[in-house]
Scaffold this active site. Structure first.
Site, PDB file in Angstrom:
ATOM      1  N   ASN A  12       0.823  -1.219   0.000  1.00  9.61           N
ATOM      2  CA  ASN A  12       0.000   0.000   0.000  1.00  9.61           C
ATOM      3  C   ASN A  12       0.859   1.271   0.000  1.00  9.61           C
ATOM      4  OD1 ASN A  12      -2.527   1.604   2.092  1.00  9.61           O
ATOM      5  ND2 ASN A  12      -2.493   1.423  -0.114  1.00  9.61           N
ATOM      6  N   CYS A  14       2.867   1.744  -3.215  1.00  2.00           N
ATOM      7  CA  CYS A  14       3.174   1.989  -4.638  1.00  2.00           C
ATOM      8  C   CYS A  14       1.913   1.854  -5.498  1.00  2.00           C
ATOM      9  CB  CYS A  14       4.257   1.031  -5.142  1.00  2.00           C
ATOM     10  SG  CYS A  14       5.866   1.249  -4.339  1.00  2.00           S
ATOM     11  N   ARG A  15       1.500   0.633  -5.800  1.00  2.00           N
ATOM     12  CA  ARG A  15       0.444   0.428  -6.801  1.00  2.00           C
ATOM     13  C   ARG A  15      -0.947   0.854  -6.337  1.00  2.00           C
ATOM     14  NH1 ARG A  15       1.810  -5.713  -7.502  1.00  2.00           N
ATOM     15  NH2 ARG A  15       2.226  -5.316  -5.299  1.00  2.00           N
ATOM     16  N   SER A  16      -1.364   0.413  -5.141  1.00  2.00           N
ATOM     17  CA  SER A  16      -2.754   0.731  -4.763  1.00  2.00           C
ATOM     18  C   SER A  16      -2.980   2.205  -4.412  1.00  2.00           C
ATOM     19  CB  SER A  16      -3.287  -0.204  -3.665  1.00  2.00           C
ATOM     20  OG  SER A  16      -2.561  -0.115  -2.477  1.00  2.00           O
ATOM     21  N   ASP A 128       4.899  -5.363  -9.607  1.00  4.70           N
ATOM     22  CA  ASP A 128       5.375  -4.648  -8.410  1.00  4.70           C
ATOM     23  C   ASP A 128       6.630  -3.840  -8.774  1.00  4.70           C
ATOM     24  OD1 ASP A 128       6.370  -3.873  -5.987  1.00  4.70           O
ATOM     25  OD2 ASP A 128       6.120  -5.829  -5.024  1.00  4.70           O
TER      26      ASP A 128
HETATM   27  P1  4NP Z   1       3.231  -2.149  -3.473  1.00  3.86           P
HETATM   28  O1  4NP Z   1       4.832  -2.318  -3.544  1.00  3.86           O
HETATM   29  O2  4NP Z   1       2.685  -3.505  -3.081  1.00  3.86           O
HETATM   30  O3  4NP Z   1       2.853  -1.772  -4.881  1.00  3.86           O
HETATM   31  O4  4NP Z   1       2.971  -1.084  -2.436  1.00  3.86           O
HETATM   32  C1  4NP Z   1       5.596  -2.822  -2.490  1.00  3.86           C
HETATM   33  C2  4NP Z   1       5.949  -1.988  -1.457  1.00  3.86           C
HETATM   34  C3  4NP Z   1       6.749  -2.480  -0.432  1.00  3.86           C
HETATM   35  C4  4NP Z   1       7.165  -3.795  -0.448  1.00  3.86           C
HETATM   36  C5  4NP Z   1       6.802  -4.621  -1.493  1.00  3.86           C
HETATM   37  C6  4NP Z   1       6.012  -4.136  -2.509  1.00  3.86           C
HETATM   38  N1  4NP Z   1       8.019  -4.279   0.594  1.00  3.86           N
HETATM   39  O5  4NP Z   1       8.464  -5.432   0.494  1.00  3.86           O
HETATM   40  O6  4NP Z   1       8.271  -3.563   1.568  1.00  3.86           O
END
Ligand code: 4NP
Length: 157
Positions: A12, A14-16, A128
């Site tokens: 939560n 980057c993408r969402s 991701d």
């Molecule tokens: P999101 O990306 O799922 O698009 O917010 C990520 C943000 C952080 C992590 C992995 C994916 N992480 O491993 O901390």
């Protein structure tokens, strides 16, 4: 009737949050803001309380989209609270479905991959971008921009 929409990814940050902001901008452009409550959440809780990743915020801002939300973790109650839950990838889909305790409930039907609404992409998942380069962040916005038009069109049917 107000419709409640929740976008979900892993962290939560980057993408969402990008999906939430793209959706909000598009309903604003169409003067439909009063019809929706919009939020986003992660299946993991590592970044709870944080603003979106600075790389995602800068990429969105370069397209005129401001990301202001703070990370939170999805809860079982969200499955009943929201009318539509749009996830970014198959791992998110599995994680969200694992929250369903009452399997007699029809909650499953409202959880979908956001790219199932794509008009121009054959991809099933929003990749991701967290461990990659700038291209990944641009790609997130491109994919969401396209799919969101399809999603909003489906809501207006
Ligand atoms: P999101 O990306 O799922 O698009 O917010 C990520 C943000 C952080 C992590 C992995 C994916 N992480 O491993 O901390």
């Amino acid at each position: 009737m107000v419709k409640k929409i929740l976008f979900v990814c892993l962290g939560n940050i980057c993408r969402s949050p990008a999906a939430e902001a793209v959706f909000k901008q598009k309903i604003k452009e169409r003067d439909l803001e009063k019809l929706f409550v919009v939020d986003s959440a992660g299946t993991g809780g590592w970044h709870v309380g944080n603003l979106a990743d600075p790389r995602m915020r800068e990429t969105a801002l370069s397209r005129g989209i401001e990301l202001t939300s703070r990370s939170r973790k999805i809860e079982e109650n969200d499955l009943y609270e929201f009318d539509h839950i749009l996830v970014m990838d198959h791992d998110n889909l599995d994680a969200v479905r694992l929250l369903i305790k009452d399997h007699k409930n029809t909650v499953n039907s409202k959880i979908k991959l956001i790219l199932s609404y794509s008009k121009n992409s054959q991809l099933e998942e929003v990749p991701d971008p967290y461990y990659g380069g700038q291209n990944g962040f641009d790609k997130v916005i491109d994919l969401l921009d396209d799919a969101m038009d399809g999603f909003i069109d489906s809501l207006m049917d």
